[in-house]
Design an enzyme around this catalytic site. Structure first.
Site, PDB file in Angstrom:
ATOM      1  N   LYS A 142       0.826  -1.204   0.000  1.00 19.16           N
ATOM      2  CA  LYS A 142       0.000   0.000   0.000  1.00 19.16           C
ATOM      3  C   LYS A 142       0.865   1.260   0.000  1.00 19.16           C
ATOM      4  O   LYS A 142       2.072   1.217   0.184  1.00 19.16           O
ATOM      5  CB  LYS A 142      -0.966  -0.012   1.190  1.00 19.16           C
ATOM      6  N   ARG A 174      -2.212 -10.205   5.725  1.00 18.28           N
ATOM      7  CA  ARG A 174      -2.832 -10.363   4.402  1.00 18.28           C
ATOM      8  C   ARG A 174      -1.845  -9.807   3.381  1.00 18.28           C
ATOM      9  O   ARG A 174      -1.551  -8.606   3.392  1.00 18.28           O
ATOM     10  CB  ARG A 174      -4.161  -9.623   4.362  1.00 18.28           C
TER      11      ARG A 174
END
Length: 269
Positions: free
Chosen positions: A218, A252
């Protein structure tokens, strides 16, 4: 050894965290390497993923919503094919829609990953709680993180949010042990908040629930490492190790093999 209960079995790992492999059955997820189907999911299982998180709608900044029907058409065939080849694998379905969860569960999904925490579909509670499956609850701030001022009490505020969601789950009969909380890295948070949540993940709700870190590749990783999106692997590993050291027991990730190798290489520093 760590363990986590599903509906009718318990999964375990000798690693310090469960590795959740991302499979985006979408054409527009922010990281192209996450886009794929059953073949990708089976490869991630071979690389050591404990859980596959399969989604049919991108929720990147500026995403275009997908109808539940289109989402089902993307996700269900992938679940069926994976289950046909790996019937004992654990599948989480990443969806905000009750109709999608119902179809995924009927075809073998084990865990619901709802980024809206039951807020985007009023029927989700009715469809989900009768299954007895675990749930991943995620926190999100609405709006543009660039227009927000960092909240010095974000850990406490997000913990309060989760406690209210957990109360709902418990009232509906879901066991506390089946609740996973995800602080929602990148969902409306400022960079300072994202970093604090990575470094203090284990403090959420006093560590009473399973904590999942979902920061893979991210923007915050690029901010920390100064790398473009396609070169954020090492930064992601470092951030996940920091979160595990704090108390996260699920991560994740897009890059399963690299994370499994990092977790096997020694104690989390």
């Amino acid at each position: 050894m760590i363990e986590f209960p599903l509906k009718d079995k318990i999964i375990t790992s000798e690693l310090p965290a469960f590795v959740v492999g991302i499979v985006n059955a979408t054409p527009d997820s922010f990281y192209p390497g996450s886009r794929g189907g059953a073949e990708m999911g089976l490869r991630l299982l071979e690389e050591g993923a404990h859980i596959l998180d399969i989604g049919g709608e991108s929720t990147r900044p500026g995403f275009t919503p997908v109808s539940p029907e289109d989402e089902i058409n993307r996700v269900v065939p992938v679940i069926r094919e994976i289950k046909k080849n790996a019937p004992d694998c654990v599948i989480s379905v990443d969806t905000r829609h009750a109709q999608v969860w119902k179809a995924a569960y009927e075809n073998g999904a084990d865990i619901l990953n709802d980024i809206s925490s039951f807020e985007d579909d009023i029927l989700m509670e009715e469809e989900f709680f009768k299954t007895g499956c675990p749930v991943i609850l995620m926190h999100r701030y609405h709006g543009d993180e660039n227009t927000r001022i960092t909240n010095p009490h974000c850990i406490e505020e997000i913990s309060d949010y989760f406690e209210n969601k957990v109360k709902l789950c418990l009232e509906k009969g879901l066991e506390k042990s089946k609740i996973i909380v995800d602080p929602g890295i990148g969902f409306g948070k400022t960079m300072d908040e994202n970093i604090e949540l990575i470094d203090r993940a284990g403090e959420l709700c006093g560590g009473k629930y399973t904590i999942m870190m979902a920061c893979s590749r991210k923007r915050v990783i690029g901010y920390l490492a100064g790398d473009p999106a396609l070169d954020r692997l090492q930064g992601t590993i470092d951030a996940n190790l920091r979160a595990i050291k704090s108390g996260a027991t699920m991560i994740r990730v897009h890059d399963v093999a690299a994370h499994v190798k990092a977790l096997k290489s020694g104690p989390v520093l």
